[in-house]
Design a protein around this motif. Structure first.
Motif, PDB file in Angstrom:
ATOM      1  N   PRO A  55       0.547  -0.923  -0.154  1.00 48.44           N
ATOM      2  CA  PRO A  55      -0.345   0.532  -0.196  1.00 48.44           C
ATOM      3  C   PRO A  55       1.021   1.197   0.026  1.00 48.44           C
ATOM      4  O   PRO A  55       1.549   1.240   0.976  1.00 48.44           O
ATOM      5  N   ILE A  56       0.725   2.436  -0.627  1.00 48.82           N
ATOM      6  CA  ILE A  56       0.984   3.215  -1.432  1.00 48.82           C
ATOM      7  C   ILE A  56       0.416   4.194  -1.119  1.00 48.82           C
ATOM      8  O   ILE A  56      -0.405   4.106  -1.550  1.00 48.82           O
ATOM      9  N   SER A  57       0.577   5.213  -0.544  1.00 50.32           N
ATOM     10  CA  SER A  57      -0.191   6.706  -0.293  1.00 50.32           C
ATOM     11  C   SER A  57      -0.218   7.458  -1.580  1.00 50.32           C
ATOM     12  O   SER A  57       1.268   7.227  -2.308  1.00 50.32           O
ATOM     13  N   ILE A  58      -0.786   7.824  -2.722  1.00 48.97           N
ATOM     14  CA  ILE A  58      -1.608   9.200  -2.852  1.00 48.97           C
ATOM     15  C   ILE A  58      -0.765  10.343  -2.329  1.00 48.97           C
ATOM     16  O   ILE A  58      -0.875  10.936  -2.070  1.00 48.97           O
ATOM     17  N   CYS A  59       0.467  10.350  -3.512  1.00 48.96           N
ATOM     18  CA  CYS A  59       1.347  12.497  -3.379  1.00 48.96           C
ATOM     19  C   CYS A  59       0.591  13.083  -3.300  1.00 48.96           C
ATOM     20  O   CYS A  59       0.070  15.033  -3.127  1.00 48.96           O
ATOM     21  N   GLU A  60       0.170  12.820  -5.127  1.00 45.66           N
ATOM     22  CA  GLU A  60      -0.668  14.274  -5.778  1.00 45.66           C
ATOM     23  C   GLU A  60      -1.266  13.214  -7.298  1.00 45.66           C
ATOM     24  O   GLU A  60      -0.881  12.451  -7.501  1.00 45.66           O
ATOM     25  N   PRO A 118       4.024  12.793   1.911  1.00 44.41           N
ATOM     26  CA  PRO A 118       3.336  13.132   0.798  1.00 44.41           C
ATOM     27  C   PRO A 118       1.892  13.271   1.099  1.00 44.41           C
ATOM     28  O   PRO A 118       1.044  13.968  -0.309  1.00 44.41           O
ATOM     29  N   PRO A 119       1.088  12.605   1.720  1.00 45.84           N
ATOM     30  CA  PRO A 119      -0.099  12.560   1.156  1.00 45.84           C
ATOM     31  C   PRO A 119      -1.152  13.645   1.532  1.00 45.84           C
ATOM     32  O   PRO A 119      -2.175  14.255   0.961  1.00 45.84           O
ATOM     33  N   LEU A 120      -0.161  14.828   2.564  1.00 49.21           N
ATOM     34  CA  LEU A 120      -0.973  15.319   2.711  1.00 49.21           C
ATOM     35  C   LEU A 120      -0.736  16.856   1.582  1.00 49.21           C
ATOM     36  O   LEU A 120      -1.368  18.418   1.539  1.00 49.21           O
ATOM     37  N   LEU A 121      -0.208  16.286   0.117  1.00 48.09           N
ATOM     38  CA  LEU A 121       0.814  17.299  -0.713  1.00 48.09           C
ATOM     39  C   LEU A 121      -0.800  17.497  -1.746  1.00 48.09           C
ATOM     40  O   LEU A 121      -0.886  18.419  -1.676  1.00 48.09           O
ATOM     41  N   GLU A 122      -1.314  16.346  -1.932  1.00 44.27           N
ATOM     42  CA  GLU A 122      -2.771  16.526  -2.694  1.00 44.27           C
ATOM     43  C   GLU A 122      -3.482  17.605  -1.581  1.00 44.27           C
ATOM     44  O   GLU A 122      -4.410  18.310  -2.314  1.00 44.27           O
ATOM     45  N   LEU A 123      -3.407  16.837  -0.153  1.00 48.84           N
ATOM     46  CA  LEU A 123      -5.130  18.530   0.457  1.00 48.84           C
ATOM     47  C   LEU A 123      -4.604  19.362   0.682  1.00 48.84           C
ATOM     48  O   LEU A 123      -5.480  20.372   0.568  1.00 48.84           O
ATOM     49  N   ALA A 124      -2.558  19.910   0.735  1.00 50.28           N
ATOM     50  CA  ALA A 124      -2.897  21.269   0.782  1.00 50.28           C
ATOM     51  C   ALA A 124      -3.365  22.140  -0.878  1.00 50.28           C
ATOM     52  O   ALA A 124      -3.424  22.914  -0.355  1.00 50.28           O
ATOM     53  N   MET A 143      14.993  16.065   4.197  1.00 45.86           N
ATOM     54  CA  MET A 143      13.984  16.933   4.052  1.00 45.86           C
ATOM     55  C   MET A 143      13.447  16.931   2.466  1.00 45.86           C
ATOM     56  O   MET A 143      14.749  16.768   1.113  1.00 45.86           O
ATOM     57  N   PHE A 144      12.067  16.574   2.251  1.00 48.46           N
ATOM     58  CA  PHE A 144      11.975  16.321   1.056  1.00 48.46           C
ATOM     59  C   PHE A 144      10.334  17.104   0.515  1.00 48.46           C
ATOM     60  O   PHE A 144       9.692  16.791   1.669  1.00 48.46           O
ATOM     61  N   LEU A 145      10.375  17.347  -0.253  1.00 49.81           N
ATOM     62  CA  LEU A 145       8.614  17.747  -0.955  1.00 49.81           C
ATOM     63  C   LEU A 145       8.466  19.298  -0.088  1.00 49.81           C
ATOM     64  O   LEU A 145       7.291  19.820  -0.020  1.00 49.81           O
ATOM     65  N   LYS A 146       9.699  19.806   0.832  1.00 53.90           N
ATOM     66  CA  LYS A 146       9.401  20.886   1.771  1.00 53.90           C
ATOM     67  C   LYS A 146       8.482  21.843   0.717  1.00 53.90           C
ATOM     68  O   LYS A 146       8.151  23.018   0.906  1.00 53.90           O
ATOM     69  N   GLU A 147       9.799  21.794  -0.004  1.00 50.08           N
ATOM     70  CA  GLU A 147       9.204  23.574  -1.402  1.00 50.08           C
ATOM     71  C   GLU A 147       8.129  23.382  -2.110  1.00 50.08           C
ATOM     72  O   GLU A 147       7.333  24.412  -2.258  1.00 50.08           O
ATOM     73  N   GLU A 148       8.074  22.008  -2.009  1.00 54.93           N
ATOM     74  CA  GLU A 148       6.625  21.880  -3.099  1.00 54.93           C
ATOM     75  C   GLU A 148       5.466  22.339  -1.964  1.00 54.93           C
ATOM     76  O   GLU A 148       4.195  23.147  -2.516  1.00 54.93           O
ATOM     77  N   PHE A 149       5.628  22.085  -1.149  1.00 51.84           N
ATOM     78  CA  PHE A 149       4.377  22.445   0.494  1.00 51.84           C
ATOM     79  C   PHE A 149       4.407  24.086   0.104  1.00 51.84           C
ATOM     80  O   PHE A 149       3.460  24.647   0.816  1.00 51.84           O
TER      81      PHE A 149
END
Length: 258
Positions: A55-60, A118-124, A143-149
């Motif tokens: 199971p892998i969460s959808i990031c976006e 990661p699952p919070l990116l699409e939510l954001a 650190m990863f995804l910080k700049e995208e958030f």
């Protein structure tokens, strides 16, 4: 109309974005167009000895182009296999699975820890209004995804070793910066979620939490991934809920994390 799809999805792009962390985009039209933040997909290995999907969460998602993104950590043979695939290869997947977050048009705080980020990116991306985003890492090197958030709200970072942002955990950052919210959305390891659950109760804040758990079938049939619930489950008639089916997202007051 079917509520989930299973088939071969072509890999559009895959790259490593941090130590043991990979980002992969797949062509999966149905899932991309129907998934909601917080849902996940089951990914099947090609190696025959590994029968159960991961199971892998959808990031976006990119609805227009029918693509979905997963960001995952290599933790075993299955995810190690996935990390070796290249553009043009295919992955057998099924989804979208589980229940996602309920979007509220209120002042929100998103709290993510580790691979729960990661699952919070699409939510954001989809939430309207003011957003405070708190991301927890073991160290600044990870650190990863910080700049995208940062495209979607104000981002605060907490690291265990203090090498970036605030030294401590995500709640240390929330309290130090005196962040306020009407709704908390969280995803991460159980100790973090337990702390968020307690904090939300103390502050009288609504909280939705996404639980991480090893799964087998991913569709609620095998009862391998359950958590303690406050109310009796209609399916099993005991005080448990299936994380893959009723979850992975729950209102904080629904579940007992011990």
């Amino acid at each position: 109309m079917a509520d989930k799809w299973k088939g071969s999805a072509e890999i559009i792009e895959q790259k490593q974005i941090a130590e043991d962390i990979y980002s992969i985009w797949l062509q999966a039209d149905f899932i991309a167009k129907t998934a909601v933040p917080g849902q996940f997909v089951s990914v099947y290995c090609k190696e025959g000895s590994r029968l159960l999907p991961r199971p892998i969460s959808i990031c976006e998602t990119d609805r227009e182009r029918g693509r979905l993104r997963m960001v995952y950590r290599v933790v075993g043979k299955g995810t190690e296999e996935f990390s070796a695939y290249l553009s043009g290869d295919t992955l057998e997947i099924m989804g979208p699975l589980g229940n996602g977050y309920t979007l509220k048009e209120k002042k929100t705080c998103l709290i993510g820890g580790g691979i729960g980020i990661p699952p919070l990116l699409e939510l954001a991306k989809r939430l309207q209004g003011k957003k405070e985003i708190v991301l927890g890492y073991r160290s600044g090197k990870e650190m990863f995804l910080k700049e995208e958030f940062e495209r979607y709200g104000t981002v605060w970072v907490a690291t265990e070793d203090g090498s970036a942002g605030i030294k401590g955990n995500v709640l240390d950052a929330v309290q130090k910066e005196q962040l306020e919210a009407e709704v908390i959305y969280a995803c991460g390891p159980t100790p973090m979620l337990r702390a968020v659950q307690s904090y939300a109760k103390e502050q009288g804040i609504e909280a939705q939490i996404s639980l991480e758990e090893r799964m087998a079938c991913g569709i609620g049939a095998c009862l391998a991934c359950v958590c303690q619930s406050k109310e009796r489950d209609e399916h099993t008639h005991v005080h448990k809920k299936r994380i893959c089916k009723e979850g992975p997202v729950f209102y904080a007051e629904e579940v007992d994390l011990g």
